[in-house]
Design a protein around this motif. Sequence first.
Motif, PDB file in Angstrom:
ATOM      1  N   ALA A   1      -0.175   3.342   2.226  1.00 46.39           N
ATOM      2  CA  ALA A   1      -0.770   4.209   1.201  1.00 46.39           C
ATOM      3  C   ALA A   1      -2.288   4.138   1.290  1.00 46.39           C
ATOM      4  O   ALA A   1      -2.988   5.120   1.043  1.00 46.39           O
ATOM      5  CB  ALA A   1      -0.293   3.799  -0.178  1.00 46.39           C
TER       6      ALA A   1
ATOM      7  N   ASN B   1      -4.564  15.138  -3.566  1.00 44.16           N
ATOM      8  CA  ASN B   1      -3.414  14.464  -4.175  1.00 44.16           C
ATOM      9  C   ASN B   1      -2.685  13.596  -3.155  1.00 44.16           C
ATOM     10  O   ASN B   1      -2.463  14.009  -2.029  1.00 44.16           O
ATOM     11  CB  ASN B   1      -2.408  15.482  -4.730  1.00 44.16           C
ATOM     12  N   GLY B   2      -2.344  12.418  -3.555  1.00 46.51           N
ATOM     13  CA  GLY B   2      -1.589  11.527  -2.679  1.00 46.51           C
ATOM     14  C   GLY B   2      -2.422  10.859  -1.613  1.00 46.51           C
ATOM     15  O   GLY B   2      -1.892  10.233  -0.696  1.00 46.51           O
ATOM     16  N   ALA B   3      -3.763  10.970  -1.708  1.00 44.06           N
ATOM     17  CA  ALA B   3      -4.625  10.407  -0.669  1.00 44.06           C
ATOM     18  C   ALA B   3      -4.655   8.879  -0.727  1.00 44.06           C
ATOM     19  O   ALA B   3      -4.859   8.206   0.281  1.00 44.06           O
ATOM     20  CB  ALA B   3      -6.035  10.946  -0.825  1.00 44.06           C
ATOM     21  N   GLY B   4      -4.447   8.329  -1.918  1.00 42.66           N
ATOM     22  CA  GLY B   4      -4.498   6.872  -2.049  1.00 42.66           C
ATOM     23  C   GLY B   4      -5.562   6.419  -3.025  1.00 42.66           C
ATOM     24  O   GLY B   4      -5.905   5.231  -3.066  1.00 42.66           O
ATOM     25  N   LYS B   5      -6.088   7.324  -3.826  1.00 44.20           N
ATOM     26  CA  LYS B   5      -7.137   6.952  -4.783  1.00 44.20           C
ATOM     27  C   LYS B   5      -6.593   5.990  -5.840  1.00 44.20           C
ATOM     28  O   LYS B   5      -7.146   4.897  -6.046  1.00 44.20           O
ATOM     29  CB  LYS B   5      -7.695   8.203  -5.489  1.00 44.20           C
ATOM     30  N   SER B   6      -5.506   6.410  -6.482  1.00 50.70           N
ATOM     31  CA  SER B   6      -4.957   5.561  -7.536  1.00 50.70           C
ATOM     32  C   SER B   6      -4.494   4.226  -6.973  1.00 50.70           C
ATOM     33  O   SER B   6      -4.664   3.180  -7.600  1.00 50.70           O
ATOM     34  CB  SER B   6      -3.783   6.247  -8.220  1.00 50.70           C
ATOM     35  N   THR B   7      -3.933   4.268  -5.781  1.00 53.75           N
ATOM     36  CA  THR B   7      -3.476   3.027  -5.164  1.00 53.75           C
ATOM     37  C   THR B   7      -4.645   2.069  -4.961  1.00 53.75           C
ATOM     38  O   THR B   7      -4.567   0.884  -5.284  1.00 53.75           O
ATOM     39  CB  THR B   7      -2.794   3.340  -3.816  1.00 53.75           C
TER      40      THR B   7
ATOM     41  N   LYS C   1       5.155   3.673   4.856  1.00 60.42           N
ATOM     42  CA  LYS C   1       3.856   4.275   5.129  1.00 60.42           C
ATOM     43  C   LYS C   1       2.745   3.422   4.505  1.00 60.42           C
ATOM     44  O   LYS C   1       2.963   2.749   3.494  1.00 60.42           O
ATOM     45  CB  LYS C   1       3.897   5.659   4.470  1.00 60.42           C
TER      46      LYS C   1
ATOM     47  N   TYR D   1       3.272  -0.044  -0.026  1.00 59.26           N
ATOM     48  CA  TYR D   1       4.214  -0.308  -1.118  1.00 59.26           C
ATOM     49  C   TYR D   1       5.472  -0.961  -0.565  1.00 59.26           C
ATOM     50  O   TYR D   1       5.875  -0.680   0.557  1.00 59.26           O
ATOM     51  CB  TYR D   1       4.592   0.990  -1.835  1.00 59.26           C
TER      52      TYR D   1
ATOM     53  N   HIS E   1     -11.026  14.868  -8.613  1.00 61.94           N
ATOM     54  CA  HIS E   1     -11.021  16.014  -7.694  1.00 61.94           C
ATOM     55  C   HIS E   1     -12.050  17.027  -8.153  1.00 61.94           C
ATOM     56  O   HIS E   1     -12.203  18.044  -7.551  1.00 61.94           O
ATOM     57  CB  HIS E   1      -9.712  16.796  -7.668  1.00 61.94           C
TER      58      HIS E   1
HETATM   59  N1  LIG Z   1       5.023   3.182  -6.557  1.00 62.64           N
HETATM   60  C1  LIG Z   1       4.927   3.726  -5.335  1.00 62.64           C
HETATM   61  N2  LIG Z   1       5.829   3.407  -4.394  1.00 62.64           N
HETATM   62  C2  LIG Z   1       5.740   3.935  -3.150  1.00 62.64           C
HETATM   63  N3  LIG Z   1       4.791   4.764  -2.756  1.00 62.64           N
HETATM   64  C3  LIG Z   1       3.850   5.128  -3.661  1.00 62.64           C
HETATM   65  C4  LIG Z   1       3.881   4.630  -4.993  1.00 62.64           C
HETATM   66  N4  LIG Z   1       2.835   5.156  -5.653  1.00 62.64           N
HETATM   67  C5  LIG Z   1       2.193   5.940  -4.789  1.00 62.64           C
HETATM   68  N5  LIG Z   1       2.791   5.932  -3.577  1.00 62.64           N
HETATM   69  C6  LIG Z   1       2.355   6.665  -2.369  1.00 62.64           C
HETATM   70  O1  LIG Z   1       1.067   6.255  -2.035  1.00 62.64           O
HETATM   71  C7  LIG Z   1       0.290   7.367  -1.608  1.00 62.64           C
HETATM   72  C8  LIG Z   1      -1.012   7.424  -2.388  1.00 62.64           C
HETATM   73  O2  LIG Z   1      -0.718   7.684  -3.777  1.00 62.64           O
HETATM   74  P1  LIG Z   1      -1.842   7.640  -4.872  1.00 62.64           P
HETATM   75  O3  LIG Z   1      -1.143   7.658  -6.187  1.00 62.64           O
HETATM   76  O4  LIG Z   1      -2.729   6.512  -4.598  1.00 62.64           O
HETATM   77  O5  LIG Z   1      -2.582   9.019  -4.662  1.00 62.64           O
HETATM   78  P2  LIG Z   1      -3.839   9.626  -5.430  1.00 62.64           P
HETATM   79  O6  LIG Z   1      -4.929   9.764  -4.442  1.00 62.64           O
HETATM   80  O7  LIG Z   1      -4.124   8.881  -6.660  1.00 62.64           O
HETATM   81  O8  LIG Z   1      -3.290  11.080  -5.793  1.00 62.64           O
HETATM   82  P3  LIG Z   1      -3.528  11.967  -7.117  1.00 62.64           P
HETATM   83  O9  LIG Z   1      -4.752  12.763  -6.896  1.00 62.64           O
HETATM   84  O10 LIG Z   1      -2.332  12.855  -7.119  1.00 62.64           O
HETATM   85  O11 LIG Z   1      -3.580  11.062  -8.278  1.00 62.64           O
HETATM   86  C9  LIG Z   1       1.162   8.583  -1.773  1.00 62.64           C
HETATM   87  O12 LIG Z   1       1.643   8.941  -0.493  1.00 62.64           O
HETATM   88  C10 LIG Z   1       2.294   8.151  -2.622  1.00 62.64           C
HETATM   89  O13 LIG Z   1       3.483   8.775  -2.220  1.00 62.64           O
END
Ligand SMILES: Nc1ncnc2c1ncn2[C@@H]1O[C@H](COP(=O)(O)OP(=O)(O)OP(=O)(O)O)[C@@H](O)[C@H]1O
Lengths: 269, 569
Positions: free
Chosen positions: A20, A40-46, A18, A13, A194
């Motif tokens: 993501a 949570n926060g693993a990077g799935k949504s990213t 870091k 990002y 999950h």
């Molecule tokens: N807009 C953003 N700006 C900066 N960092 C971000 C942003 N969105 C997410 N992150 C970081 O990217 C990493 C992955 O986030 P992500 O949303 O992909 O997790 P996730 O696997 O979807 O989690 P969850 O199960 O909670 O949905 C996290 O460390 C988060 O802090």
Amino acid sequence: MAIMQISHLTKQYKNSSKLAVDDISFDVKEGEVFGFLGPNGAGKSTTIKCITGILPITEGSISICGHSIVDDPIQAKLNIGFVPDNHQMYEQLTAREYINFMADIYHVGKEDRKIRADKMLELFDLAKVVDDQISTFSHGMKQKICVIGALVHNPKLWILDEPLTGLDPKSSFELKQLMKEHCKEGNSVFFSSHMLEVVEKVCDRISIINNGKLVMTGDLDEIKAKSSDSSLEEIFLSITGVKEEENDFAINDKADNEFKDVFGDEQSK
Amino acid sequence: MNNLSNFKTLLAFNMRYYLIPRFSNKKDKKKYIITMCVLAAVLLIPVVSLLVGLYALIVTTQNVEATRDLLSSLFVISQIITLFFGISTYLQVMYFSNDRAILATLPVKTSDIFITKLLTATAMEMLTSLILVLPSTIVTAIALAQIGYSLPVWYYVLIPVAVITLPLLVILLISILSFPIMKLITFFKKHQTVGAIVVVFLIVGFLMAIYIPLYSNLPMGNTNVDIDPETATEEDIPSALSPAMEGAGNMGRMAIHTRALAAAMFGENVGVNLLIYLGITFGALAIGVALSLLLFKSTMQSLDEGGSNAKTNVVHEYTQSNVTKALIMREIKVVTKDIGKMINVLMSYVMGPAIVFIMLFIMQMNSKGAEGSEIDAISAFCKGFTAGYAIMMIGGSNVGVSAGISLEGKSFAIMKTLPISARDYIKTKLMVYDIGGAISSLLCMIIALFFASFNIVDIIGYILVVPLTIVSLNAFSLVRDLKKPKLEWNVIREVTKNNASTLIPLVATLPMMILSIVLPIVTSIFIPNAYVASAITWGCLLIAAVIYYFSLRFGVLNKVEKLFNEVEC
Ligand SMILES: Nc1ncnc2c1ncn2[C@@H]1O[C@H](COP(=O)(O)OP(=O)(O)OP(=O)(O)O)[C@@H](O)[C@H]1O
Ligand SMILES: [Mg+2]
């Protein structure tokens, strides 16, 4: 044949130092339901946002049905139907206006959209409210409208981010059925979750991501065979770093599953 | 104790939330401050000239009593301006902020929420009052000292009292007004588009109802004094200005409350006068607060029900259209069906023509009996004002474009997943606002046709220049917002206020606005032939508009693909 190919995808990002998502690669094949797991926060949504074009990619490539999301985004996106995790929609529209809008954008004819949308509206019990404004809908109703909007053009690849949170048992069952049916027609489904039982039931293959890195990818049976742990839950917990004693406790209490998913990591530390 | 600390926390939260601009990073903050400074510098010119005029008027007429009435008028004007700016702030803070839903779940009393919100809105209005009252009272004191009149200490003691208490009466007016507005809003909830239009017209209509009688009382272009400029001597000046002074004081004499305040400030019957003023103010405040509270409580639940449940008997069917049309319809629906967005966008389209109408109407009223060259001068001013104002109001302050991407909010992510090019998205969006702006700006001209003598050159010139400028500004504003949209917001205020994106277009309009107002006047003075004067005016303006087009709009669409892809949401 691979419907989606991800190779060496990396995402950082703009406002963060870091990674993501850190150098991940995998394929989604035709006709399969592919589960994308991780805490949570693993990077799935990213990852999903990179695939769907919401986020610019830092490095690597993604192609959908042979079209690169970076170089040929329109063709790539035409093959995707997407249900986001927060059900962002144009809430000022009525459900029908939203479906119409999606169908127009994806060049779906009037007859096709009627057949597909009406069938799903019936399935989800939404036929009566289709002419109401989306802002008056409940969380689950919004999600179902999202699903209909995503499927109205019968996409080759259906992507869902956390699709089952907030759905009642019946809707959840219907959605799983829809996912299976969609694959039977030669399409593919890619979703993050999950909910391990769901993943175990519907997925042909899975990937587990932790801290932005892909930990493993493969058949469920394959993964179970490779690992010393016997259930997906144990595998998941040992990968994401829960200590042995707590691990035992978790197995004993399966109902605790969802709770663990939400609070587990943080609380056990 | 517990209650009190709850109250304090709430108040502090509200004040911080609404009064202090917040930025996600230093760069945004810097940009915002710079833009504000430029705007302040530009606004300083008319303010300073008004203050100088006030000073000159007092010094030349040397009439203490009239000065007192003038001060009273200034107070009334400050209250009207506070009302003008206050009403939308008030409605937004009190009724249209999303935090109402969150606050309703907290273990605090509804009346506490109400009072903290009311205090916040009042504090915002006191800022306006401070900016208006403080300089004018000080200038008055200086001018009176200049003519050898020494003001009592009361004057200085009462300045802060005036600043603080003047906006309080406004609360009553706003409370009364918010009743029909909120009633209408709840009534029109099912037909939000109509509702928003009605609200905007209601505000405009109310302002007109105040402004027209008000300004027609003021001595603008007062020509009743028979003084031949050629033979006039210095002694004639005070007598020439006296009627102006008298006229300006009229309103102040009529307004009992501010007259009492001004009298107290001048040391006349301080006790009684102060009592009258404070009595009226706090009496009005009490009624206003009671009315507002009544309304606030009754809307606390109902407003959050949201959305239209309107079930029509029409059988809805699926319809098909092409991508461009679908995008245009989406844009229109998303804006028109959201009352907050609708009011913000309509403000620019409706306020433009409305203010042109008010202004020209007043000019007309005041120039009765004018003749010859005067008529020409007034007509020239009217033309320039119409063009300049249309450009500023419609091209420079339309949040539909200047915050066009930000207003999409979190749902902007959907747009990024759709198989359409960023170019098409921006193009269709611009199309909507280009057409809206063109219609609204032409409406301004049509209104102006009734008041000023537009010749054919003027009409053609206007049609070419104003829409072209607005269209250029639209592209510039929208693409600027695409560079760094503010997508995470809950209350629309967060986007429309405290945002450099919405101010920069306003600054960009200023050169063109000044040019359109000044050029017609200059050419009408120096060039006797009306057609030639018009041709030169509009020729120059057209060149300026073309420069605007090439620097703000031309080729700008080529940049959008990259900017669009880079937005992280
Ligand atoms: N807009 C953003 N700006 C900066 N960092 C971000 C942003 N969105 C997410 N992150 C970081 O990217 C990493 C992955 O986030 P992500 O949303 O992909 O997790 P996730 O696997 O979807 O989690 P969850 O199960 O909670 O949905 C996290 O460390 C988060 O802090
Ligand atoms: Mg997620």
